[in-house]
Each structure stands twice: as C-alpha cells, then as structure tokens.
Design an enzyme around this catalytic site. Sequence first.
Site, PDB file in Angstrom:
ATOM      1  N   GLY A   1      -9.611  -0.951   9.394  1.00  0.00           N
ATOM      2  CA  GLY A   1     -10.109   0.302   9.935  1.00  0.00           C
ATOM      3  C   GLY A   1     -10.251   1.375   8.875  1.00  0.00           C
ATOM      4  O   GLY A   1     -10.079   1.137   7.674  1.00  0.00           O
ATOM      5  N   ALA A   2     -10.559   2.577   9.334  1.00  0.00           N
ATOM      6  CA  ALA A   2     -10.692   3.740   8.455  1.00  0.00           C
ATOM      7  C   ALA A   2      -9.638   4.762   8.861  1.00  0.00           C
ATOM      8  O   ALA A   2      -9.643   5.238   9.999  1.00  0.00           O
ATOM      9  CB  ALA A   2     -12.089   4.346   8.580  1.00  0.00           C
TER      10      ALA A   2
ATOM     11  N   PRO B   1       7.083  -3.625  -2.131  1.00  0.00           N
ATOM     12  CA  PRO B   1       7.599  -2.546  -2.986  1.00  0.00           C
ATOM     13  C   PRO B   1       6.473  -1.861  -3.762  1.00  0.00           C
ATOM     14  O   PRO B   1       5.327  -2.315  -3.762  1.00  0.00           O
ATOM     15  CB  PRO B   1       8.546  -3.287  -3.924  1.00  0.00           C
ATOM     16  N   GLN B   2       6.815  -0.758  -4.391  1.00  0.00           N
ATOM     17  CA  GLN B   2       5.855  -0.095  -5.273  1.00  0.00           C
ATOM     18  C   GLN B   2       5.524  -1.047  -6.417  1.00  0.00           C
ATOM     19  O   GLN B   2       6.403  -1.443  -7.191  1.00  0.00           O
ATOM     20  CB  GLN B   2       6.458   1.191  -5.834  1.00  0.00           C
TER      21      GLN B   2
ATOM     22  N   ASP C   1     -47.153 -17.340  50.040  1.00  0.00           N
ATOM     23  CA  ASP C   1     -47.681 -18.681  50.308  1.00  0.00           C
ATOM     24  C   ASP C   1     -49.013 -18.896  49.590  1.00  0.00           C
ATOM     25  O   ASP C   1     -49.271 -19.981  49.037  1.00  0.00           O
ATOM     26  CB  ASP C   1     -47.853 -18.891  51.814  1.00  0.00           C
TER      27      ASP C   1
ATOM     28  N   LYS D   1     -14.835  -4.716   6.678  1.00  0.00           N
ATOM     29  CA  LYS D   1     -14.582  -3.276   6.812  1.00  0.00           C
ATOM     30  C   LYS D   1     -15.828  -2.688   7.467  1.00  0.00           C
ATOM     31  O   LYS D   1     -16.829  -2.417   6.810  1.00  0.00           O
ATOM     32  CB  LYS D   1     -14.349  -2.649   5.445  1.00  0.00           C
TER      33      LYS D   1
ATOM     34  N   GLY E   1      -4.311   6.405   3.247  1.00  0.00           N
ATOM     35  CA  GLY E   1      -3.565   6.208   2.012  1.00  0.00           C
ATOM     36  C   GLY E   1      -2.196   5.591   2.178  1.00  0.00           C
ATOM     37  O   GLY E   1      -1.299   5.823   1.355  1.00  0.00           O
TER      38      GLY E   1
ATOM     39  N   LYS F   1      -3.431   0.314   3.702  1.00  0.00           N
ATOM     40  CA  LYS F   1      -4.192  -0.602   4.555  1.00  0.00           C
ATOM     41  C   LYS F   1      -4.960  -1.632   3.747  1.00  0.00           C
ATOM     42  O   LYS F   1      -5.021  -2.808   4.119  1.00  0.00           O
ATOM     43  CB  LYS F   1      -5.190   0.171   5.438  1.00  0.00           C
ATOM     44  N   THR F   2      -5.571  -1.194   2.663  1.00  0.00           N
ATOM     45  CA  THR F   2      -6.405  -2.115   1.882  1.00  0.00           C
ATOM     46  C   THR F   2      -5.553  -3.167   1.193  1.00  0.00           C
ATOM     47  O   THR F   2      -5.926  -4.352   1.152  1.00  0.00           O
ATOM     48  CB  THR F   2      -7.249  -1.333   0.871  1.00  0.00           C
TER      49      THR F   2
END
Length: 465
Positions: free
Chosen positions: A352-353, A435-436, A234, A283, A263, A266-267
């Site tokens: 991701g990694a 495909p490759q 108060d 990334k 490998g 992903k990228t």
Amino acid sequence: MTPFLPDRSIAKRFDAAADRYEHHAWAQRHAAEALAERIAALALPAKPRILEIGCGTGLLTRALARRLGPADWTLSDIAPDMLRQARANLNLPARYLRMDGEHPAGLDGQYDLICSSLAVQWFGDLNAGLARLTRWLRPGGHLAIATLAQESFKEWHQAHAVLSLRAATPEYPPVADIRAGLLPGRVDSEQHVQSHHSGLAFLRGLKGIGATAPRAGHQPLNTAQLRAVLRQFDRQGACVTYQFAYGQWRKPRGVFVTGTDTGVGKTLVSALLTRAWQADYWKPLQTGLAEESGDSATVAALARLPPERLHAPAYALQAPLAPWAAASLENTCIDATRLTLPETAAPLVVEGAGGLYVPIDERSLIIDLIDNLGLPVVLAARSGLGTINHTLLSLEALRARKLPVLGVIMSGPPSDDNRRAIEHFGRIPVLAQIPQLDVVDAQAVDLWSKQLPTLDSLLSSNASR
C-alpha cells in the site's frame, strides 16, 4: 443469524415451479453443463469445499459431481421448495441452506469454489453481489458463474419494440461490464437459441421455471397488447436467444502490506515477504517518482525479482504526496474501484501507500482498497517509542472492518517490551523483529527472509483463529 431475503416474490415464484422445473429447464440444463465443463478445468484441491448459490433442483450440482468426485457441499437457494426438490434429486452428503446469495449469511468458513448457474441474474446489483461472494473464497479459491447477458431474449424485446411496447423481462448487463470486485478473471459468452412452438409456449416455459418476476417499474400489458406481441413473436419465428455469460475469477494467495504510518518499513517488509515466498510484487499506487525510482524498483533489486514477477503500478505519480493529492497535481483521476489484482499463479505481495487512512481518491482510503481486494494484511510497524499506540490503533481499525490480519512485522532496534504489548493487547502475533540494518541490500534480504514463516502456515493459522 437470519439470512437476508429481500424479495420474497422471487422465492415464491421459484417455490411454485419446483416440482415441474426440470420439465422446462432446457436452457438452464445447457448452461449448467457448460459451466461444469469450465469448472472441471480449474485447479481445485481434492475434495474441495464448494458453495453453490441458487442450486435450484440440482442441475449444476449433478453436473459437477460427475466431473469432480467427492466434495464438501453447501447448497443454497432462496426458495425452500427448490431446496426440498434438490434433496430429493441428489444422492450427495450436503448441507442445505436457505439463503439469499446476494447477501450471504449463515456460512461456516471459506470455500475453494463458489459457483452459480443462472441464479445471480436475480441479484439487485450483480457486481456488488459477486464482490460480496469473493469474501468467502479461500486464498487460491475460485468463483465461477453462468448468468444472462445483454443479448438475452432479444427476439422477445423486438416483438414488443415493433409495437412501441417494452418487455417485462429484466435488463441484463453487457458481458464486458460483469465484474467480481477487484479479482482477476475473465468472462466469455455464447449465444444459445431455443425454438418454441409459439409465443404462448415460450411464456409457459418461463412460468414453468419460475422466471416470471418482471423488471422494476414494469407496467403490465393489457390483453390486446399481449395478444399482439404474441402474434408478432410468432411471425418472427418463435425463437429466443439466451446470451450466457460465463465468469471465472480466482482469489490470489497473498497479502496486503500496510503500515502504521509512512516510513515504517513497508517496502523492506514487502521485499522480505516476496523473497521468502518466491512471490510476485505489486505496488498499485506509486507516488514520489520525482525524487526516487519507486518502490517497485527497490523491491525488484532487494528480492532479486525477475521482470515477469514484477507488476507495474496502476498509477505512477511524481509528487511525494498521498495518491489523491499527487493525482490532482497531474490532473489525473484515480478510480480505486477499477483497480484489479494482477493475474498470477504465484503468491502475491501487494504494498500500500502510507497508512490505513491515506486518501486514494475522493471516495476511498487505503483501508477501503484493502477491503475491496480481499487479501489478508501484514502490518509493518516501528519497533521504537510510540509504536504500541500506533500499532494497536491500526489493528483496531482493521478489526472494525472485519479485515483479517496475519501478523505484525516490526523494524528498528528490537524491543521485547513493545513486542509483548502488541501481541498481548493486539491479540496478534509479531512475525519478526527486523533490527536496524547497516546495509539494506539483497544479501540482507536473503538472510532475514529465512526467518519468516511460510505463507501457508500464516493462512492456516488465520483460518483457525
């Protein structure tokens, strides 16, 4: 499922206050209106799905209904009598749910908006509770809260400190420490000063709204001590400060690209998705820069990304190793819990990694980062021999954590048998078989990105599964 209700004493206090709550809730009304103004400025869809945590008697609900118009409401509170009072006060079609918002359960899908005004400060762990709520956001959805911050009730604390006593009111966090998982967002604050006739009136007001649960470990004052504190309060002017923190976070529309191994493409998959969806790319953990320019530069070239759509890694490390190992060689400490998604209105592709169980730091793996970021997964896999086992193991690991998977993209010589097995046993679509490629360049990415489904179609399919 029975909702998790950890502290029934809090619910009982609010139940006891339900009938008279709004006679005392002046500060709560101010915070609800201020939060509603902030929410009204968000880019919400027509008739948004809204989940309110700790709806109380409906102060925030009414403030939002006036500003947003029709919505699909789910109103929750830990106290059944508060829900009863909200039903009586609101003229809205809504689902009412008794639930502890810190541990949400019994919900029926995801929401465009999750909001709460002056309820989440009762969470045992504020940031962990907010992170759990973000899991219920739709991609592009918003979390918006008002809560109390560190400077709240500073005059009441001062009245105790002068007498070498400690107040029973809970301790609130600094504004800068309030986070909602790893979502991008912002927290601003204001100080609202409320005057009272006396310290006794202040305490009666707290009791009137049910906000009397003491902090953990508090030793109650005796009568003489309490009277001395009231006299001191108060003398200070019988005013009390509320520091309101207003937090807003948005869950990006996007995906996390991970792989069955390192490998596996992903990228390339990230570049294809970024190009197909005109997305931003991030990334967060880049290693191996001693040997190559890094995946960010590769994706920028392949997807023709302008600089503003490319977000810099949180950690850029030299050795071609898992992030934890690479960081230790550079005397760098990675803290996966402090990574925050970039803020962008565009779709976002996060790469991701390595695979799911690659270590980030001494506590976290890539799968933990996926869990914390809350983005659905696109899984990159090889097309050749061994991919069925690797892909199904990865899908099983993601399902064990209840992490959503939008689909698999396979790279390498196409195999209809492997694709069929993955779709059958994995119960997940293969979105494409790349495909490759003789030459991996921007022209190839332009061509193959046109074969991919839209992000909206994938998110819609995932929501219906």
